[in-house]
Scaffold this motif. Structure first.
Motif, PDB file in Angstrom:
ATOM      1  N   ILE A  79       0.844  -1.196   0.000  1.00 38.98           N
ATOM      2  CA  ILE A  79       0.000   0.000   0.000  1.00 38.98           C
ATOM      3  C   ILE A  79       0.881   1.248   0.000  1.00 38.98           C
ATOM      4  CG2 ILE A  79      -1.706   1.312   1.332  1.00 38.98           C
ATOM      5  CD1 ILE A  79      -2.698  -1.527   2.325  1.00 38.98           C
ATOM      6  N   GLY A  80       1.971   1.218   0.731  1.00 39.83           N
ATOM      7  CA  GLY A  80       2.906   2.346   0.740  1.00 39.83           C
ATOM      8  C   GLY A  80       3.438   2.645  -0.648  1.00 39.83           C
ATOM      9  N   TRP A  81       3.786   1.592  -1.380  1.00 37.79           N
ATOM     10  CA  TRP A  81       4.256   1.789  -2.751  1.00 37.79           C
ATOM     11  C   TRP A  81       3.140   2.310  -3.650  1.00 37.79           C
ATOM     12  CZ3 TRP A  81       8.993   2.402  -4.315  1.00 37.79           C
ATOM     13  CH2 TRP A  81      10.021   1.901  -3.525  1.00 37.79           C
ATOM     14  N   ALA A  82       1.912   1.853  -3.414  1.00 40.75           N
ATOM     15  CA  ALA A  82       0.773   2.362  -4.193  1.00 40.75           C
ATOM     16  C   ALA A  82       0.545   3.848  -3.899  1.00 40.75           C
ATOM     17  CB  ALA A  82      -0.484   1.549  -3.883  1.00 40.75           C
ATOM     18  N   ILE A  83       0.689   4.231  -2.652  1.00 42.10           N
ATOM     19  CA  ILE A  83       0.543   5.638  -2.274  1.00 42.10           C
ATOM     20  C   ILE A  83       1.648   6.473  -2.925  1.00 42.10           C
ATOM     21  CG2 ILE A  83       0.663   7.278  -0.338  1.00 42.10           C
ATOM     22  CD1 ILE A  83      -0.637   4.983   1.377  1.00 42.10           C
ATOM     23  N   ALA A  84       2.871   5.979  -2.866  1.00 41.69           N
ATOM     24  CA  ALA A  84       3.986   6.698  -3.499  1.00 41.69           C
ATOM     25  C   ALA A  84       3.723   6.865  -4.996  1.00 41.69           C
ATOM     26  CB  ALA A  84       5.297   5.939  -3.259  1.00 41.69           C
ATOM     27  N   THR A  85       3.229   5.811  -5.632  1.00 38.40           N
ATOM     28  CA  THR A  85       2.908   5.876  -7.057  1.00 38.40           C
ATOM     29  C   THR A  85       1.804   6.889  -7.317  1.00 38.40           C
ATOM     30  OG1 THR A  85       3.579   3.569  -7.329  1.00 38.40           O
ATOM     31  CG2 THR A  85       2.140   4.495  -9.037  1.00 38.40           C
ATOM     32  N   PHE A  86       0.809   6.917  -6.455  1.00 40.15           N
ATOM     33  CA  PHE A  86      -0.276   7.897  -6.579  1.00 40.15           C
ATOM     34  C   PHE A  86       0.282   9.323  -6.483  1.00 40.15           C
ATOM     35  CE2 PHE A  86      -3.395  10.695  -4.592  1.00 40.15           C
ATOM     36  CZ  PHE A  86      -4.455  10.587  -5.479  1.00 40.15           C
ATOM     37  N   PHE A  87       1.176   9.549  -5.522  1.00 40.22           N
ATOM     38  CA  PHE A  87       1.770  10.885  -5.376  1.00 40.22           C
ATOM     39  C   PHE A  87       2.556  11.283  -6.626  1.00 40.22           C
ATOM     40  CE2 PHE A  87       1.866  10.459  -0.464  1.00 40.22           C
ATOM     41  CZ  PHE A  87       0.593  11.001  -0.365  1.00 40.22           C
ATOM     42  N   VAL A  88       3.223  10.345  -7.245  1.00 44.86           N
ATOM     43  CA  VAL A  88       3.934  10.625  -8.496  1.00 44.86           C
ATOM     44  C   VAL A  88       2.929  10.915  -9.614  1.00 44.86           C
ATOM     45  CG1 VAL A  88       5.435   9.632 -10.273  1.00 44.86           C
ATOM     46  CG2 VAL A  88       6.006   9.342  -7.844  1.00 44.86           C
ATOM     47  N   ALA A  89       1.845  10.148  -9.655  1.00 44.67           N
ATOM     48  CA  ALA A  89       0.847  10.302 -10.722  1.00 44.67           C
ATOM     49  C   ALA A  89       0.146  11.656 -10.700  1.00 44.67           C
ATOM     50  CB  ALA A  89      -0.183   9.180 -10.629  1.00 44.67           C
ATOM     51  N   VAL A  90      -0.044  12.228  -9.514  1.00 42.37           N
ATOM     52  CA  VAL A  90      -0.742  13.519  -9.444  1.00 42.37           C
ATOM     53  C   VAL A  90       0.208  14.711  -9.585  1.00 42.37           C
ATOM     54  CG1 VAL A  90      -2.639  12.562  -8.086  1.00 42.37           C
ATOM     55  CG2 VAL A  90      -0.722  13.668  -6.896  1.00 42.37           C
ATOM     56  N   PHE A  91       1.501  14.447  -9.613  1.00 43.75           N
ATOM     57  CA  PHE A  91       2.474  15.536  -9.712  1.00 43.75           C
ATOM     58  C   PHE A  91       2.280  16.423 -10.944  1.00 43.75           C
ATOM     59  CE2 PHE A  91       6.767  17.263 -10.615  1.00 43.75           C
ATOM     60  CZ  PHE A  91       6.880  18.071  -9.495  1.00 43.75           C
ATOM     61  N   PRO A  92       1.967  15.884 -12.118  1.00 43.80           N
ATOM     62  CA  PRO A  92       1.734  16.770 -13.269  1.00 43.80           C
ATOM     63  C   PRO A  92       0.620  17.790 -13.020  1.00 43.80           C
ATOM     64  CG  PRO A  92       2.061  14.540 -14.038  1.00 43.80           C
ATOM     65  CD  PRO A  92       1.958  14.461 -12.526  1.00 43.80           C
ATOM     66  N   GLY A  93      -0.380  17.413 -12.261  1.00 48.32           N
ATOM     67  CA  GLY A  93      -1.431  18.364 -11.903  1.00 48.32           C
ATOM     68  C   GLY A  93      -0.899  19.489 -11.034  1.00 48.32           C
ATOM     69  N   ASN A  94       0.023  19.156 -10.131  1.00 52.01           N
ATOM     70  CA  ASN A  94       0.631  20.186  -9.290  1.00 52.01           C
ATOM     71  C   ASN A  94       1.485  21.137 -10.119  1.00 52.01           C
ATOM     72  OD1 ASN A  94      -0.504  18.884  -7.068  1.00 52.01           O
ATOM     73  ND2 ASN A  94       1.329  17.700  -6.664  1.00 52.01           N
ATOM     74  N   VAL A  95       2.203  20.582 -11.081  1.00 47.79           N
ATOM     75  CA  VAL A  95       3.010  21.416 -11.981  1.00 47.79           C
ATOM     76  C   VAL A  95       2.093  22.324 -12.799  1.00 47.79           C
ATOM     77  CG1 VAL A  95       4.579  21.398 -13.969  1.00 47.79           C
ATOM     78  CG2 VAL A  95       4.927  19.779 -12.077  1.00 47.79           C
ATOM     79  N   HIS A  96       1.020  21.765 -13.324  1.00 52.84           N
ATOM     80  CA  HIS A  96       0.056  22.548 -14.108  1.00 52.84           C
ATOM     81  C   HIS A  96      -0.505  23.699 -13.270  1.00 52.84           C
ATOM     82  CE1 HIS A  96      -3.235  23.482 -16.824  1.00 52.84           C
ATOM     83  NE2 HIS A  96      -4.067  23.352 -15.802  1.00 52.84           N
ATOM     84  N   GLN A  97      -0.858  23.394 -12.046  1.00 48.34           N
ATOM     85  CA  GLN A  97      -1.414  24.420 -11.168  1.00 48.34           C
ATOM     86  C   GLN A  97      -0.399  25.536 -10.933  1.00 48.34           C
ATOM     87  OE1 GLN A  97      -2.251  23.221  -7.175  1.00 48.34           O
ATOM     88  NE2 GLN A  97      -3.533  24.997  -6.789  1.00 48.34           N
ATOM     89  N   TRP A  98       0.849  25.176 -10.709  1.00 45.28           N
ATOM     90  CA  TRP A  98       1.893  26.176 -10.489  1.00 45.28           C
ATOM     91  C   TRP A  98       2.111  27.011 -11.753  1.00 45.28           C
ATOM     92  CZ3 TRP A  98       6.974  25.941 -12.688  1.00 45.28           C
ATOM     93  CH2 TRP A  98       7.793  26.998 -12.278  1.00 45.28           C
TER      94      TRP A  98
END
Length: 142
Positions: free
Chosen positions: A84-103
């Motif tokens: 689950i920890g690895w799945a969470i880490a993967t999720f955090f990586v997957a949403v990073f482009p949205g954070n970049v877009h927002q910035w």
């Protein structure tokens, strides 16, 4: 080699970090489904609906459901925590482009209303990934 008391303290810190991560994920997920939903739609990259086949609202809802599921799984499935920890880490990586877009676009979202807050949020992504992996590592992996 760490003393037994040092290991105990580290175990407590790791356990607290794990539970805080679970609470953070569930809280963030609930915000995606309720009070923050509209604000989060604003920051979904324009290309995301084309790539996923979902509209922006569905992407926000799906990410909220995923956060709630990950946080709940972390809290309730102790034998699966490392995965689950690895799945969470993967999720955090997957949403990073949205954070970049927002910035890049300067769009405000809940708790991210300034350029500085949006920039700082980018640099928090790596610690979130590390937090997910570190707090869920099994004893045998340590």
């Amino acid at each position: 080699m760490m003393s037994r008391s040092g290991q105990s303290i580290l175990h407590v810190i790791r356990t607290v970090a794990l539970w805080l991560l679970a609470a953070l994920l569930v809280t963030a997920g609930v915000s995606h489904l309720t009070w923050g939903r509209r604000g989060y739609r604003i920051v979904v990259p324009d290309w995301a609906p084309r790539v996923t086949g979902l509209d922006k609202d569905a992407i926000v809802v799906a990410s909220g459901v995923a956060e709630i599921a990950l946080g709940t799984a972390l809290a309730t499935l102790p034998k699966e925590r490392e995965r689950i920890g690895w799945a969470i880490a993967t999720f955090f990586v997957a949403v990073f482009p949205g954070n970049v877009h927002q910035w890049r676009t300067g769009r405000s979202a809940p708790m991210l209303r300034t350029d500085r807050a949006r920039l700082v949020r980018l640099f928090l992504q790596l610690p979130l990934v590390a937090w997910a992996i570190w707090s869920t590592r099994s004893r045998s992996a340590r």
